[in-house]
Scaffold this active site. Structure first.
Site, PDB file in Angstrom:
ATOM      1  N   ASP A 119      -2.310  -5.110   0.450  1.00 50.19           N
ATOM      2  CA  ASP A 119      -2.149  -6.604   0.595  1.00 50.19           C
ATOM      3  C   ASP A 119      -2.539  -6.822   2.341  1.00 50.19           C
ATOM      4  OD1 ASP A 119      -0.895  -4.333   2.364  1.00 50.19           O
ATOM      5  OD2 ASP A 119       1.283  -4.635   2.111  1.00 50.19           O
ATOM      6  N   MET A 133       0.663  -1.168  -0.276  1.00 47.04           N
ATOM      7  CA  MET A 133      -0.470  -0.186   0.404  1.00 47.04           C
ATOM      8  C   MET A 133       0.846   1.035  -0.026  1.00 47.04           C
ATOM      9  SD  MET A 133      -2.329  -0.911   2.568  1.00 47.04           S
ATOM     10  CE  MET A 133      -3.999   0.394   2.596  1.00 47.04           C
ATOM     11  N   HIS A 134       0.009   2.577  -0.646  1.00 44.81           N
ATOM     12  CA  HIS A 134       0.825   4.016   0.066  1.00 44.81           C
ATOM     13  C   HIS A 134       1.933   4.136  -1.165  1.00 44.81           C
ATOM     14  CE1 HIS A 134      -1.044   3.285   4.209  1.00 44.81           C
ATOM     15  NE2 HIS A 134      -0.731   2.330   3.990  1.00 44.81           N
TER      16      HIS A 134
END
Length: 493
Positions: free
Chosen positions: A239, A80-81
């Site tokens: 995830d 992520m991110h």
């Protein structure tokens, strides 16, 4: 003849691909690694093109000897991110700035102080953390203005893979929740947050539920992979949300603890809710509902680092064999697991790992034990926040590479004093991605129905009252260490 879906787990060090039969059986798996770059201390980057090369090579290998025409769906769970930026030709402008990159301390502080935590929480249900995407956008705007001016699309890592598969710019709500640009409660981009970051809605991908089909595989890509151009691709999930699906943590009140490179405690809910102190993230879930999540930046990676880099061994089980039952809950050595700074619940990019409590009789196994216990204590820090919100947790699923250690399972069960259930498959995000693709293909009516049918528990670890009591004493000591040394970290930078 069996039908298949493919699950893609786009991790930080490698991509793992799973071929899954419609009945849930994992037929084969392939792992392909790619480089991780650290251009400066605290920075962490990858080349999105490396992800795609690994995915295509892995898919071709995964499908060897298989009737690939029977692959009906693909679902991706991913780190992520990370900030992926594309120009007007959909070419990558710069390497992706990853979730564990710590360069945005200034931007994060500006968002939390100048914009204000209360306002951020009202707009996005979260406050700014250095790993989130919005601070990375602000960093790029300030430090790379020419590249920033070329941005036509802002995406997350797994969305880049989906774009390469379909030609569609898409993102799901669970992954978008970690950008600090999404109005999580209302599931739409926050106009005000986009304006604060200097980007437009046209630069953002279209939003989908994780199980919704975003498109089919491009004919050229299908030909390269040997699959049908009618193969459906779902939006997929971040995830942790994908892993929660893969371990059956959906609906109301489920809990999953993941011991991967990072560590998470994930609590699913059918209703939207926010931690008033924003120590836990309030995100959308891949099942169409919501979840609270605490994320620590270094979990199983702490043990890998200590064994690989310090002890110069990869025999992780061998390093644990001298940790006897008598030593559990009695270690005088403590470890703060903040190798990359820390997110939940302390939100401190300056924090660093340290050992404390050594004496002349300290031995090698004490350090190994301290690392395992330090990670477990840090998981409990987020667990305590959840308990303070009145969320009752008496059991949790456990997944991730660290969950393969029977000793680590036992330590965590007793540090948290809850039952741990070990799912049949340890392939959390990839398996979750494959399951989301099954829902997208219409094989199940909902994510809940899919998890009910396919997820089972094969092992359970119960806490021991005497050991849990010893670990209670140890945890109370551990929780005093960080507040005591906190001010030192910034001075040591």
């Amino acid at each position: 003849m069996s039908l298949y879906t493919i699950g893609i787990d786009l991790g930080t060090s490698a991509v793992k691909l799973l071929l899954v039969e419609e009945g849930g059986k994992i037929c084969s798996s392939v792992t392909k690694e790619y480089p991780l770059y650290f251009p400066k201390p605290g920075w962490s980057e990858q080349a999105p093109e490396d992800w795609w090369k690994a995915v295509t090579a892995g898919l071709r290998e995964l499908l060897e000897g298989v009737d690939a025409s029977q692959v009906k769906g693909i679902g991706c769970g991913g780190q992520m991110h990370g900030l992926v930026v594309l120009d007007e030709n959909d070419a990558v402008i710069r390497p992706a700035i990853l979730w564990n990159d710590g360069r945005t301390a200034e931007e994060t502080a500006w968002l939390n102080t100048e914009i204000g935590r209360e306002k951020l929480s009202s707009l996005t249900a979260n406050i700014a953390f250095a790993g989130f995407t919005a601070p990375k956008i602000l960093w790029m705007k300030k430090h790379e203005p020419q590249k920033f001016a070329r941005i036509r699309k802002i995406m997350l890592p797994k969305d880049y893979i989906n774009y390469c598969l379909t030609g569609v710019h898409a993102c799901d709500y669970s992954d978008a929740s970690g950008m600090l640009l999404l109005d999580v409660k209302n599931k739409c981009w926050s106009d005000e947050m986009l304006e604060i970051c200097g980007v437009t809605k046209e630069q953002m991908p279209r939003l989908f539920e994780s199980y919704e089909v975003i498109g089919t595989v491009l004919p050229g890509v299908a030909a390269i992979l040997g699959i049908s151009a009618e193969t459906k691709v779902v939006a997929g999930a971040g995830d942790n949300a994908a892993a929660a699906v893969g371990t059956g943590v959906v609906g109301e009140g489920g809990c999953n603890i993941s011991l991967g490179t990072s560590g998470t405690i994930f609590i699913s809910s059918e209703s939207f809710g926010v931690d008033p102190n924003n120590a836990l993230h309030a995100f959308a879930h891949a099942d169409g509902n919501f979840h609270l999540m605490g994320c620590m930046l270094s979990a199983a990676s702490c043990n890998k680092w200590f064994c690989d880099e310090i002890l110069k061994t990869t025999d992780y089980a061998g390093e644990q064999k001298d940790i006897s039952d008598e030593k559990l809950g009695n270690n005088r050595v403590f470890f703060l697991p903040y190798l990359m700074g820390e997110r939940s619940p302390i939100n401190d990019t300056d924090a660093r790992a340290c050992f404390i409590g050594m004496s002349m009789d300290t031995v090698r196994a004490d350090f190994v034990q301290a690392v395992l216990e330090g990670v477990a204590f840090a998981v409990r820090d987020s667990f305590e926040v959840a308990k303070s919100l009145g969320i009752p947790i008496d059991s949790s699923r456990l997944c991730g590479g660290g969950a393969r250690s029977p000793l680590w399972r036992r330590i965590i069960a007793n540090v948290l004093n809850i039952r741990l259930d070990i799912p049949q498959t340890e392939e959390g995000p990839g398996y979750g991605g494959a399951m989301l693709a099954m829902v997208g293909c219409g094989w199940y009516d909902s994510v809940q129905a899919c998890t009910d049918a396919l997820v089972s528990v094969t092992d359970t670890v119960e806490p021991d009252p005497a050991l849990a009591a010893r670990y209670e004493v140890q945890y109370q000591k551990f929780r005093r260490i960080y507040p005591t040394v906190k001010d030192l970290f910034q001075k040591l930078q």
